[in-house]
Design a protein around this motif. Structure first.
Motif, PDB file in Angstrom:
ATOM      1  N   SER A  33       0.834  -1.205   0.000  1.00  0.00           N
ATOM      2  CA  SER A  33       0.000   0.000   0.000  1.00  0.00           C
ATOM      3  C   SER A  33       0.866   1.251   0.000  1.00  0.00           C
ATOM      4  CB  SER A  33      -0.916   0.021   1.223  1.00  0.00           C
ATOM      5  OG  SER A  33      -1.679   1.220   1.262  1.00  0.00           O
ATOM      6  N   TRP A  34       0.298   2.374  -0.479  1.00  0.00           N
ATOM      7  CA  TRP A  34       0.989   3.657  -0.382  1.00  0.00           C
ATOM      8  C   TRP A  34       0.580   4.423   0.862  1.00  0.00           C
ATOM      9  CZ3 TRP A  34      -3.220   3.032  -3.656  1.00  0.00           C
ATOM     10  CH2 TRP A  34      -4.308   3.872  -3.444  1.00  0.00           C
ATOM     11  N   ARG A  35      -0.416   3.931   1.613  1.00  0.00           N
ATOM     12  CA  ARG A  35      -0.905   4.667   2.776  1.00  0.00           C
ATOM     13  C   ARG A  35      -0.043   4.347   3.992  1.00  0.00           C
ATOM     14  NH1 ARG A  35      -5.874   6.848   2.859  1.00  0.00           N
ATOM     15  NH2 ARG A  35      -4.934   7.862   4.655  1.00  0.00           N
ATOM     16  N   ASN A  36       1.202   4.867   3.997  1.00  0.00           N
ATOM     17  CA  ASN A  36       2.085   4.592   5.126  1.00  0.00           C
ATOM     18  C   ASN A  36       1.630   5.279   6.405  1.00  0.00           C
ATOM     19  OD1 ASN A  36       2.729   7.143   4.226  1.00  0.00           O
ATOM     20  ND2 ASN A  36       4.914   6.749   3.947  1.00  0.00           N
ATOM     21  N   ASP A  37       0.752   6.291   6.280  1.00  0.00           N
ATOM     22  CA  ASP A  37       0.217   6.937   7.474  1.00  0.00           C
ATOM     23  C   ASP A  37      -0.812   6.059   8.181  1.00  0.00           C
ATOM     24  OD1 ASP A  37      -1.416   7.232   5.221  1.00  0.00           O
ATOM     25  OD2 ASP A  37      -2.352   9.058   5.959  1.00  0.00           O
ATOM     26  N   ASP A  38      -1.239   4.984   7.516  1.00  0.00           N
ATOM     27  CA  ASP A  38      -2.237   4.082   8.082  1.00  0.00           C
ATOM     28  C   ASP A  38      -1.635   2.869   8.790  1.00  0.00           C
ATOM     29  OD1 ASP A  38      -4.004   5.730   6.866  1.00  0.00           O
ATOM     30  OD2 ASP A  38      -4.714   4.299   5.381  1.00  0.00           O
ATOM     31  N   LEU A  39      -0.317   2.771   8.815  1.00  0.00           N
ATOM     32  CA  LEU A  39       0.330   1.553   9.302  1.00  0.00           C
ATOM     33  C   LEU A  39      -0.170   1.139  10.683  1.00  0.00           C
ATOM     34  CD1 LEU A  39       2.423  -0.705   9.160  1.00  0.00           C
ATOM     35  CD2 LEU A  39       4.152   0.940   9.940  1.00  0.00           C
ATOM     36  N   LYS A  40      -0.218   2.082  11.608  1.00  0.00           N
ATOM     37  CA  LYS A  40      -0.623   1.755  12.978  1.00  0.00           C
ATOM     38  C   LYS A  40      -2.077   1.267  13.023  1.00  0.00           C
ATOM     39  CE  LYS A  40      -0.238   3.567  17.688  1.00  0.00           C
ATOM     40  NZ  LYS A  40      -1.494   3.002  18.199  1.00  0.00           N
ATOM     41  N   THR A  64       4.577   1.578   1.371  1.00  0.00           N
ATOM     42  CA  THR A  64       5.674   2.304   0.736  1.00  0.00           C
ATOM     43  C   THR A  64       5.277   3.774   0.689  1.00  0.00           C
ATOM     44  OG1 THR A  64       6.205   0.389  -0.642  1.00  0.00           O
ATOM     45  CG2 THR A  64       7.042   2.508  -1.391  1.00  0.00           C
ATOM     46  N   ALA A  65       6.247   4.669   0.716  1.00  0.00           N
ATOM     47  CA  ALA A  65       5.939   6.107   0.648  1.00  0.00           C
ATOM     48  C   ALA A  65       5.086   6.404  -0.580  1.00  0.00           C
ATOM     49  CB  ALA A  65       7.232   6.907   0.594  1.00  0.00           C
ATOM     50  N   PRO A  66       4.057   7.250  -0.432  1.00  0.00           N
ATOM     51  CA  PRO A  66       3.113   7.508  -1.530  1.00  0.00           C
ATOM     52  C   PRO A  66       3.769   7.899  -2.849  1.00  0.00           C
ATOM     53  CG  PRO A  66       2.318   8.494   0.492  1.00  0.00           C
ATOM     54  CD  PRO A  66       3.696   7.991   0.785  1.00  0.00           C
ATOM     55  N   THR A  67       4.791   8.771  -2.783  1.00  0.00           N
ATOM     56  CA  THR A  67       5.420   9.238  -4.019  1.00  0.00           C
ATOM     57  C   THR A  67       6.236   8.150  -4.710  1.00  0.00           C
ATOM     58  OG1 THR A  67       7.277  10.076  -2.704  1.00  0.00           O
ATOM     59  CG2 THR A  67       5.525  11.640  -3.258  1.00  0.00           C
ATOM     60  N   GLU A  68       6.594   7.106  -3.974  1.00  0.00           N
ATOM     61  CA  GLU A  68       7.420   6.036  -4.530  1.00  0.00           C
ATOM     62  C   GLU A  68       6.609   4.791  -4.883  1.00  0.00           C
ATOM     63  OE1 GLU A  68      10.332   5.226  -1.547  1.00  0.00           O
ATOM     64  OE2 GLU A  68      11.015   7.306  -1.423  1.00  0.00           O
ATOM     65  N   ASN A  70       3.976   3.757  -6.834  1.00  0.00           N
ATOM     66  CA  ASN A  70       3.698   3.245  -8.180  1.00  0.00           C
ATOM     67  C   ASN A  70       4.912   2.544  -8.777  1.00  0.00           C
ATOM     68  OD1 ASN A  70       1.316   4.604  -7.704  1.00  0.00           O
ATOM     69  ND2 ASN A  70       1.216   5.531  -9.731  1.00  0.00           N
ATOM     70  N   ALA A  71       6.074   3.198  -8.693  1.00  0.00           N
ATOM     71  CA  ALA A  71       7.286   2.620  -9.271  1.00  0.00           C
ATOM     72  C   ALA A  71       7.744   1.388  -8.497  1.00  0.00           C
ATOM     73  CB  ALA A  71       8.396   3.666  -9.301  1.00  0.00           C
ATOM     74  N   VAL A  72       7.676   1.463  -7.175  1.00  0.00           N
ATOM     75  CA  VAL A  72       8.146   0.350  -6.336  1.00  0.00           C
ATOM     76  C   VAL A  72       7.283  -0.889  -6.520  1.00  0.00           C
ATOM     77  CG1 VAL A  72       8.386  -0.455  -3.945  1.00  0.00           C
ATOM     78  CG2 VAL A  72       9.280   1.789  -4.606  1.00  0.00           C
ATOM     79  N   VAL A  73       5.955  -0.729  -6.478  1.00  0.00           N
ATOM     80  CA  VAL A  73       5.095  -1.904  -6.571  1.00  0.00           C
ATOM     81  C   VAL A  73       5.165  -2.525  -7.965  1.00  0.00           C
ATOM     82  CG1 VAL A  73       2.891  -0.872  -7.306  1.00  0.00           C
ATOM     83  CG2 VAL A  73       2.894  -2.814  -5.747  1.00  0.00           C
ATOM     84  N   GLU A  74       5.319  -1.693  -8.991  1.00  0.00           N
ATOM     85  CA  GLU A  74       5.450  -2.245 -10.348  1.00  0.00           C
ATOM     86  C   GLU A  74       6.751  -3.031 -10.485  1.00  0.00           C
ATOM     87  OE1 GLU A  74       5.152  -0.926 -15.055  1.00  0.00           O
ATOM     88  OE2 GLU A  74       4.796   0.556 -13.473  1.00  0.00           O
ATOM     89  N   ALA A  75       7.833  -2.512  -9.895  1.00  0.00           N
ATOM     90  CA  ALA A  75       9.111  -3.230  -9.934  1.00  0.00           C
ATOM     91  C   ALA A  75       9.014  -4.559  -9.186  1.00  0.00           C
ATOM     92  CB  ALA A  75      10.210  -2.356  -9.334  1.00  0.00           C
ATOM     93  N   LYS A  76       8.324  -4.555  -8.046  1.00  0.00           N
ATOM     94  CA  LYS A  76       8.148  -5.793  -7.282  1.00  0.00           C
ATOM     95  C   LYS A  76       7.312  -6.803  -8.050  1.00  0.00           C
ATOM     96  CE  LYS A  76       8.501  -4.159  -2.473  1.00  0.00           C
ATOM     97  NZ  LYS A  76       7.759  -4.047  -1.193  1.00  0.00           N
ATOM     98  N   LEU A  77       6.258  -6.322  -8.709  1.00  0.00           N
ATOM     99  CA  LEU A  77       5.410  -7.214  -9.489  1.00  0.00           C
ATOM    100  C   LEU A  77       6.188  -7.831 -10.642  1.00  0.00           C
ATOM    101  CD1 LEU A  77       2.147  -5.057  -9.496  1.00  0.00           C
ATOM    102  CD2 LEU A  77       2.347  -7.365  -8.527  1.00  0.00           C
ATOM    103  N   LYS A  78       6.997  -7.021 -11.306  1.00  0.00           N
ATOM    104  CA  LYS A  78       7.818  -7.531 -12.405  1.00  0.00           C
ATOM    105  C   LYS A  78       8.840  -8.543 -11.902  1.00  0.00           C
ATOM    106  CE  LYS A  78       7.539  -3.524 -15.515  1.00  0.00           C
ATOM    107  NZ  LYS A  78       8.286  -2.387 -16.108  1.00  0.00           N
ATOM    108  N   GLY A  79       9.390  -8.278 -10.705  1.00  0.00           N
ATOM    109  CA  GLY A  79      10.415  -9.162 -10.152  1.00  0.00           C
ATOM    110  C   GLY A  79       9.874 -10.361  -9.393  1.00  0.00           C
TER     111      GLY A  79
END
Length: 423
Positions: A33-40, A64-68, A70-79
């Motif tokens: 998720s990008w909602r890192n403020d929701d972790l707790k 993951t941080a909101p600004t990162e 889209n790129a991070v989750v796509e890289a993880k999905l590809k990998g």
């Protein structure tokens, strides 16, 4: 002695195998998720509620941080390293993941029946036949106001544009606070909390929004032009120097009690609660313009959750997604995050009275969402969403007339979007 050694060996083997047997009975899944403020909230409230009901499924929330994101989750999905459940942004970002084969259809989830066509639109294919993420939460647009100021001046919540402007005139005549609090420096507020807030009433909600998509409606005609004209009427009531006010500046003015009415998104509720607990908030929905006109709210989709197509834990993921589609999750999520509203048809109550006020408008008003989000902002430049930001801010800044703003937005959309070409 031999029997004793055999018994000891057997017990040792049994104890050694016990954790493995326990693990075999438990499935672990993780959420991106990008909602890192929701972790707790996820860790302490949402996940424990799910695991209490389904003790054989263990869930980890990995933001993951909101600004990162889209790129991070796509890289993880590809990998092949992404989590089992993927938080889905509305419309194109998630649609692209589905088209690439990273998300799978959730059409066969029984819980999907709990969502309307409008709710599913942000996470469905263009033809509406396949939904690839479970709709989770939306934000609602309307107006917040300072109850103390209204009470002091004997003002009532306006229901029509005429009443709205009369309220602002009364506040302006007293000269002590800003009648309407919003700035145009960041531009997006002018479109999001201005044009898209009052506009759906004028363009008849879904009828107008879908008209833009089909090409039967244009930004420089009918309700879409009228919305720019209505927005222009706000300018005399904005704070002094509003052209230089950024979003946080407007929040501070209203939060400190120096403004009377605040064009809002429901996400602002928690901000003002934290900023000034003594601030007495009131709320009213977008006003109407003519007699008999229907109230229409911008009930905008914010987040959904889908299944990683390569997960090895499909049964557990399906169980979790179905639970998210139900009333228990809706109640928990809505109260943990006031101002973010589950999209399910299941009924639930929000403890925060102002957040509940916004939610109640779903029963009394029709619903649509921001006109530019589905299909119309796929082009990078010109981009329909960005054009609306620019045009709405310029209308309030009086650097464009409403007609000039509407023509600008329409011309740019028609330059690339086939159904609007030549119109």
């Amino acid at each position: 002695m031999k029997n004793l050694r055999q018994l000891t060996f057997g017990l040792t083997l049994l104890f050694a195998l016990t954790p493995t047997l326990a693990q075999a009975q438990t499935t672990s899944i993780s959420i991106e998720s990008w909602r890192n403020d929701d972790l707790k909230i996820w860790r302490d409230v949402i996940i424990p509620a799910f695991e209490k009901r389904y003790p054989k499924i263990k869930v980890t929330f990995s933001p993951t941080a909101p600004t990162e994101y889209n790129a991070v989750v796509e890289a993880k999905l590809k990998g092949g390293t992404a989590g089992d459940i993927i938080a889905c942004r509305p419309f194109d970002a998630s649609l692209n993941l589905f088209k690439a084969g990273y998300l799978t259809s959730v059409n066969d989830l029984s819980g999907l029946k709990n969502f309307s066509t409008v709710a599913k639109a942000a996470w469905s294919t263009d033809d509406g036949k396949t939904t690839f993420c479970v709709p989770t939460a939306a934000v609602i647009h309307g107006f917040l106001y300072n109850k103390d100021i209204f009470d002091q001046l004997g003002l009532k919540e306006p229901k029509t544009e005429k009443e709205f402007l009369a309220v602002l005139d009364t506040i302006k005549s007293k000269g002590s606070v800003s009648p309407l609090v919003m700035g145009t420096k960041d531009q997006w507020e002018a479109a999001t909390m201005g044009y898209q807030n009052i506009g759906p009433v004028l363009w008849a909600g879904e009828k107008g929004r879908l008209g833009l998509i089909s090409g039967s409606a244009q930004y420089n005609k009918g309700g879409f032009l009228q919305a720019f004209e209505a927005l222009a009427k706000w300018a005399p009531y904005l704070p002094s120097g509003y052209q230089a006010l950024a979003y946080p500046d407007s929040q501070n003015i209203f939060g400190q009690g120096r403004g009377a009415v605040y064009p809002a998104g429901s996400w602002d509720i928690a901000t003002f609660r934290n900023m000034n607990p003594k601030l007495k908030l009131g709320a009213f929905p977008p006003y109407t313009f003519t007699s008999g006109q229907k109230c229409v709210i911008d009930d905008h989709p914010d987040i959904g959750f889908g299944m990683n197509a390569k997960t090895k834990n499909k049964t557990a993921v399906r169980t979790f997604l179905n639970w998210m589609a139900g009333a228990e999750f809706a109640r928990i999520y809505a109260n943990a995050l006031p101002g973010f509203y589950p999209l399910t048809k299941s009924s639930y109550k929000v403890n925060d009275p102002i957040a509940q006020e916004f939610l109640g408008w779903r029963k009394t008003c029709e619903a649509s969402f921001r006109s530019s989000y589905q299909l119309l902002s796929r082009n990078a430049n010109p981009n329909n969403e960005n054009d609306l930001w620019n045009a709405s801010a310029q209308v309030l800044n009086k650097t464009l007339t409403p007609k000039e703003a509407a023509d600008f937005v329409q011309k740019n959309l028609a330059s690339w979007y086939a159904p609007q070409k030549g119109k």
